[in-house]
Every structure is written in C-alpha cells, then in structure tokens.
Design a protein around this motif. Structure first.
Motif, PDB file in Angstrom:
ATOM      1  N   ASP A  58       0.809  -1.225   0.000  1.00  0.00           N
ATOM      2  CA  ASP A  58       0.000   0.000   0.000  1.00  0.00           C
ATOM      3  C   ASP A  58       0.844   1.277   0.000  1.00  0.00           C
ATOM      4  O   ASP A  58       0.340   2.348   0.352  1.00  0.00           O
ATOM      5  CB  ASP A  58      -0.922   0.012   1.232  1.00  0.00           C
ATOM      6  CG  ASP A  58      -1.989  -1.066   1.168  1.00  0.00           C
ATOM      7  OD1 ASP A  58      -2.014  -1.823   0.178  1.00  0.00           O
ATOM      8  OD2 ASP A  58      -2.796  -1.158   2.117  1.00  0.00           O
ATOM      9  N   ILE A  59       2.107   1.180  -0.372  1.00  0.00           N
ATOM     10  CA  ILE A  59       3.007   2.321  -0.243  1.00  0.00           C
ATOM     11  C   ILE A  59       2.518   3.559  -0.991  1.00  0.00           C
ATOM     12  O   ILE A  59       2.655   4.693  -0.504  1.00  0.00           O
ATOM     13  CB  ILE A  59       4.450   1.948  -0.706  1.00  0.00           C
ATOM     14  CG1 ILE A  59       5.440   3.047  -0.327  1.00  0.00           C
ATOM     15  CG2 ILE A  59       4.484   1.623  -2.173  1.00  0.00           C
ATOM     16  CD1 ILE A  59       5.607   3.260   1.149  1.00  0.00           C
ATOM     17  N   ASP A  60       1.913   3.372  -2.159  1.00  0.00           N
ATOM     18  CA  ASP A  60       1.407   4.530  -2.910  1.00  0.00           C
ATOM     19  C   ASP A  60       0.242   5.194  -2.185  1.00  0.00           C
ATOM     20  O   ASP A  60       0.118   6.429  -2.184  1.00  0.00           O
ATOM     21  CB  ASP A  60       0.986   4.110  -4.323  1.00  0.00           C
ATOM     22  CG  ASP A  60       2.179   3.749  -5.208  1.00  0.00           C
ATOM     23  OD1 ASP A  60       3.290   4.253  -4.911  1.00  0.00           O
ATOM     24  OD2 ASP A  60       2.016   2.966  -6.158  1.00  0.00           O
ATOM     25  N   LEU A  61      -0.615   4.374  -1.569  1.00  0.00           N
ATOM     26  CA  LEU A  61      -1.733   4.911  -0.788  1.00  0.00           C
ATOM     27  C   LEU A  61      -1.214   5.689   0.414  1.00  0.00           C
ATOM     28  O   LEU A  61      -1.746   6.746   0.769  1.00  0.00           O
ATOM     29  CB  LEU A  61      -2.643   3.775  -0.314  1.00  0.00           C
ATOM     30  CG  LEU A  61      -3.589   3.160  -1.351  1.00  0.00           C
ATOM     31  CD1 LEU A  61      -4.247   1.912  -0.779  1.00  0.00           C
ATOM     32  CD2 LEU A  61      -4.649   4.174  -1.767  1.00  0.00           C
ATOM     33  N   ILE A  62      -0.174   5.160   1.033  1.00  0.00           N
ATOM     34  CA  ILE A  62       0.418   5.819   2.205  1.00  0.00           C
ATOM     35  C   ILE A  62       0.995   7.180   1.828  1.00  0.00           C
ATOM     36  O   ILE A  62       0.829   8.171   2.538  1.00  0.00           O
ATOM     37  CB  ILE A  62       1.498   4.928   2.845  1.00  0.00           C
ATOM     38  CG1 ILE A  62       0.871   3.655   3.413  1.00  0.00           C
ATOM     39  CG2 ILE A  62       2.258   5.684   3.929  1.00  0.00           C
ATOM     40  CD1 ILE A  62       1.876   2.590   3.796  1.00  0.00           C
ATOM     41  N   LYS A  63       1.682   7.227   0.678  1.00  0.00           N
ATOM     42  CA  LYS A  63       2.291   8.489   0.240  1.00  0.00           C
ATOM     43  C   LYS A  63       1.235   9.547  -0.049  1.00  0.00           C
ATOM     44  O   LYS A  63       1.443  10.737   0.217  1.00  0.00           O
ATOM     45  CB  LYS A  63       3.153   8.243  -0.999  1.00  0.00           C
ATOM     46  CG  LYS A  63       4.447   7.488  -0.704  1.00  0.00           C
ATOM     47  CD  LYS A  63       5.235   7.235  -1.978  1.00  0.00           C
ATOM     48  CE  LYS A  63       6.536   6.498  -1.692  1.00  0.00           C
ATOM     49  NZ  LYS A  63       7.293   6.194  -2.935  1.00  0.00           N
ATOM     50  N   SER A  64       0.110   9.130  -0.605  1.00  0.00           N
ATOM     51  CA  SER A  64      -0.947  10.090  -0.924  1.00  0.00           C
ATOM     52  C   SER A  64      -1.814  10.410   0.293  1.00  0.00           C
ATOM     53  O   SER A  64      -2.398  11.482   0.389  1.00  0.00           O
ATOM     54  CB  SER A  64      -1.835   9.557  -2.060  1.00  0.00           C
ATOM     55  OG  SER A  64      -2.488   8.361  -1.672  1.00  0.00           O
ATOM     56  N   ASN A  65      -1.899   9.462   1.223  1.00  0.00           N
ATOM     57  CA  ASN A  65      -2.701   9.664   2.429  1.00  0.00           C
ATOM     58  C   ASN A  65      -2.050   8.927   3.594  1.00  0.00           C
ATOM     59  O   ASN A  65      -2.340   7.757   3.835  1.00  0.00           O
ATOM     60  CB  ASN A  65      -4.133   9.161   2.216  1.00  0.00           C
ATOM     61  CG  ASN A  65      -4.979   9.286   3.482  1.00  0.00           C
ATOM     62  OD1 ASN A  65      -4.674  10.091   4.359  1.00  0.00           O
ATOM     63  ND2 ASN A  65      -6.025   8.482   3.579  1.00  0.00           N
ATOM     64  N   PRO A  66      -1.153   9.589   4.339  1.00  0.00           N
ATOM     65  CA  PRO A  66      -0.440   8.933   5.441  1.00  0.00           C
ATOM     66  C   PRO A  66      -1.362   8.298   6.482  1.00  0.00           C
ATOM     67  O   PRO A  66      -0.978   7.331   7.147  1.00  0.00           O
ATOM     68  CB  PRO A  66       0.387  10.075   6.050  1.00  0.00           C
ATOM     69  CG  PRO A  66       0.575  11.038   4.932  1.00  0.00           C
ATOM     70  CD  PRO A  66      -0.689  10.979   4.141  1.00  0.00           C
ATOM     71  N   HIS A 211      -5.424  12.354  20.628  1.00  0.00           N
ATOM     72  CA  HIS A 211      -4.225  11.766  20.027  1.00  0.00           C
ATOM     73  C   HIS A 211      -4.612  10.750  18.955  1.00  0.00           C
ATOM     74  O   HIS A 211      -4.004  10.703  17.876  1.00  0.00           O
ATOM     75  CB  HIS A 211      -3.366  11.094  21.099  1.00  0.00           C
ATOM     76  CG  HIS A 211      -2.102  10.494  20.558  1.00  0.00           C
ATOM     77  ND1 HIS A 211      -0.918  11.205  20.465  1.00  0.00           N
ATOM     78  CD2 HIS A 211      -1.835   9.254  20.050  1.00  0.00           C
ATOM     79  CE1 HIS A 211       0.016  10.431  19.933  1.00  0.00           C
ATOM     80  NE2 HIS A 211      -0.518   9.246  19.684  1.00  0.00           N
ATOM     81  N   GLY A 212      -5.623   9.941  19.253  1.00  0.00           N
ATOM     82  CA  GLY A 212      -6.057   8.924  18.292  1.00  0.00           C
ATOM     83  C   GLY A 212      -6.595   9.518  17.002  1.00  0.00           C
ATOM     84  O   GLY A 212      -6.485   8.913  15.943  1.00  0.00           O
ATOM     85  N   ASP A 213      -7.173  10.724  17.114  1.00  0.00           N
ATOM     86  CA  ASP A 213      -7.745  11.385  15.935  1.00  0.00           C
ATOM     87  C   ASP A 213      -6.712  12.201  15.153  1.00  0.00           C
ATOM     88  O   ASP A 213      -7.018  12.725  14.086  1.00  0.00           O
ATOM     89  CB  ASP A 213      -8.889  12.317  16.352  1.00  0.00           C
ATOM     90  CG  ASP A 213     -10.104  11.545  16.856  1.00  0.00           C
ATOM     91  OD1 ASP A 213     -10.226  10.348  16.522  1.00  0.00           O
ATOM     92  OD2 ASP A 213     -10.908  12.142  17.608  1.00  0.00           O
ATOM     93  N   SER A 214      -5.509  12.342  15.701  1.00  0.00           N
ATOM     94  CA  SER A 214      -4.493  13.165  15.039  1.00  0.00           C
ATOM     95  C   SER A 214      -4.047  12.527  13.724  1.00  0.00           C
ATOM     96  O   SER A 214      -4.071  11.303  13.568  1.00  0.00           O
ATOM     97  CB  SER A 214      -3.287  13.361  15.955  1.00  0.00           C
ATOM     98  OG  SER A 214      -2.676  12.114  16.247  1.00  0.00           O
ATOM     99  N   HIS A 215      -3.642  13.353  12.782  1.00  0.00           N
ATOM    100  CA  HIS A 215      -3.218  12.877  11.473  1.00  0.00           C
ATOM    101  C   HIS A 215      -1.770  12.382  11.528  1.00  0.00           C
ATOM    102  O   HIS A 215      -0.948  12.870  12.303  1.00  0.00           O
ATOM    103  CB  HIS A 215      -3.344  13.991  10.427  1.00  0.00           C
ATOM    104  CG  HIS A 215      -4.761  14.375  10.136  1.00  0.00           C
ATOM    105  ND1 HIS A 215      -5.656  13.532   9.512  1.00  0.00           N
ATOM    106  CD2 HIS A 215      -5.440  15.520  10.404  1.00  0.00           C
ATOM    107  CE1 HIS A 215      -6.826  14.135   9.402  1.00  0.00           C
ATOM    108  NE2 HIS A 215      -6.727  15.336   9.937  1.00  0.00           N
ATOM    109  N   ILE A 216      -1.483  11.411  10.689  1.00  0.00           N
ATOM    110  CA  ILE A 216      -0.130  10.865  10.584  1.00  0.00           C
ATOM    111  C   ILE A 216       0.664  11.748   9.629  1.00  0.00           C
ATOM    112  O   ILE A 216       0.174  12.123   8.563  1.00  0.00           O
ATOM    113  CB  ILE A 216      -0.154   9.412  10.069  1.00  0.00           C
ATOM    114  CG1 ILE A 216      -1.050   8.553  10.967  1.00  0.00           C
ATOM    115  CG2 ILE A 216       1.265   8.852  10.013  1.00  0.00           C
ATOM    116  CD1 ILE A 216      -0.655   8.544  12.427  1.00  0.00           C
ATOM    117  N   SER A 217       1.883  12.080  10.028  1.00  0.00           N
ATOM    118  CA  SER A 217       2.726  12.922   9.173  1.00  0.00           C
ATOM    119  C   SER A 217       3.943  12.140   8.711  1.00  0.00           C
ATOM    120  O   SER A 217       4.579  11.441   9.505  1.00  0.00           O
ATOM    121  CB  SER A 217       3.170  14.179   9.933  1.00  0.00           C
ATOM    122  OG  SER A 217       3.913  13.831  11.090  1.00  0.00           O
ATOM    123  N   LEU A 218       4.229  12.229   7.437  1.00  0.00           N
ATOM    124  CA  LEU A 218       5.415  11.590   6.872  1.00  0.00           C
ATOM    125  C   LEU A 218       6.571  12.569   6.979  1.00  0.00           C
ATOM    126  O   LEU A 218       6.546  13.644   6.383  1.00  0.00           O
ATOM    127  CB  LEU A 218       5.186  11.216   5.405  1.00  0.00           C
ATOM    128  CG  LEU A 218       4.110  10.172   5.129  1.00  0.00           C
ATOM    129  CD1 LEU A 218       4.030   9.890   3.639  1.00  0.00           C
ATOM    130  CD2 LEU A 218       4.404   8.867   5.887  1.00  0.00           C
TER     131      LEU A 218
END
Length: 224
Positions: A58-66, A211-218
């Motif tokens: 799913d790496i492409d999905l992760i890059k577009s939506n962490p 914290h659980g609702d926070s967005h993941i940042s790359l």
C-alpha cells in the motif's frame, strides 16, 4: 425463450458473484490461518511480516494519504494486541474507582491512541531488515518476551521486545512494546495515572481520543 435466456444469464452472473465473494472469504480465512496465535513467537513474527508486506503493498496509498497507516495497523496489527488489558494496566489503581462505562470508554480511547502511535512509528520504517529471536519453550509460561532487532546499515541495531500474555483459550496476544529498554505501557501508565489523579479520568479519555484522531505525518529521515 428470451425470458429463459435472460434468467440463465442472471443466474450465471449471480453464480460468478457468489464464487467471487466466496473466494475473497476463503482468502481472508487463509490469511488469518497463517497467524498461529497459539505460539507467541510465531505469532509476533507472522504478524510483523504480514504488516510489513501490507506496508509495501500500500506504499502509494500511504504516500498520498499517510492516515492509511492507521488502517493498516487496525487491520493487521490490532487483532493481536490485547489493548483492553493494556488500558487497564495503564489505569492502575484508578481502575477500581471508575465506572464500567468509563472503563469501556478509556479502553476504546487507548486503542485509538495505540493505533495512532504505531502508525506514526511506521513512518520511520524504510525497508530495514528485521530479525526475530529463536522460539523458546513457553509451555509453562503465562507471559513471554519476544525479542526483535531492527537492522539498518551504518547504525546500531534497534532492540525491541514484544511482551505477550496467554489468554484463557491458550491463544496469545501482545500487550506491551519495549523499545531500547523503555516500556510503552510503563511510561504511559506513569504519565496518565498522574493526569487522572489531577484532572479526572474523563479528561484523560478526551486526551487519548485527541491523540487517536491526530493525522499521521510523513517526515523525512533526520528531520525533527
């Protein structure tokens, strides 16, 4: 005649769809069967490998939506994490003072916290080698530590330890992650028990949800 042909086509389509759904169901069951939850060493290794494989898939999905990392953690990792046990351990002596509703809310909020925490940790993974310690005899054990090393060229190995406990049905689930000697459970317990004492359990539940609702940042390696 035309009605019979249409009926035949409809039945064929329905049969094909049913077979497709059955194939997907069988594939899901097959994936689940690959995880031997009766053996804590095999379970940790299989779950880790399956999660890393999903990461690459799913790496492409992760890059577009962490935030997709949260879904990976939820689907691949969390079924084998005893988050309720971990949550109750974190609550410590405050567990007896809480209502059943507060305990349930705290456990669910802590689950969300773990998902976000593990998902963010995955942003540091860039195809490093993972080594698992050989299995030991656990037949008489109620808890075991499964040692794992993350190997990256030019850096000292990162030592991890998954702590797992035996459940009533003899299956195993992990409940704590120890990284370089630091227990996630112990550190959060020390932090949150003080907060519960000072501001109350409902306030801490809100913090965990936040914290659980926070967005993941790359983040790029080496950035702060």
């Amino acid at each position: 005649m035309l009605g019979m042909v249409a009926l035949s086509i409809s039945l064929s389509v329905f049969s094909a769809e049913a077979q497709s759904q059955e194939a997907k169901s069988q594939e899901a069951k097959s994936q689940e069967a690959m995880i031997n939850s009766q053996d804590p060493y095999a379970m940790v290794e299989s779950v880790a490998n399956k999660t890393f494989a999903r990461f690459h898939q799913d790496i492409d999905l992760i890059k577009s939506n962490p935030d997709h990392l949260k879904r990976i953690v939820s689907e691949e990792l969390m079924p084998y994490i005893d988050y309720k046990y971990a949550a109750y351990k974190v609550m410590g002596s405050h567990l007896r003072e809480s209502t059943p509703e507060q305990r349930e809310a705290f456990a669910e909020a802590f689950k969300g916290y773990l998902i976000a925490t593990y998902a963010q940790a995955f942003t540091e993974y860039t195809n490093q080698a993972v080594e698992f310690e050989p299995a030991k005899n656990f037949s008489n054990e109620k808890m075991v530590d499964v040692n794992v090393q993350i190997i990256e060229q030019g850096r000292p190995p990162i030592k991890l330890q998954f702590r797992a406990r035996r459940l009533k049905d003899d299956s195993w689930k992990a409940f704590d992650l120890v990284a370089e000697g630091v227990s996630l459970l112990s550190s959060k317990s020390a932090e949150l028990t003080n907060l519960i004492r000072q501001q109350g359990i409902d306030h801490v539940i809100g913090l965990l949800k936040q914290h659980g609702d926070s967005h993941i940042s790359l983040q790029k390696k080496g950035s702060k």
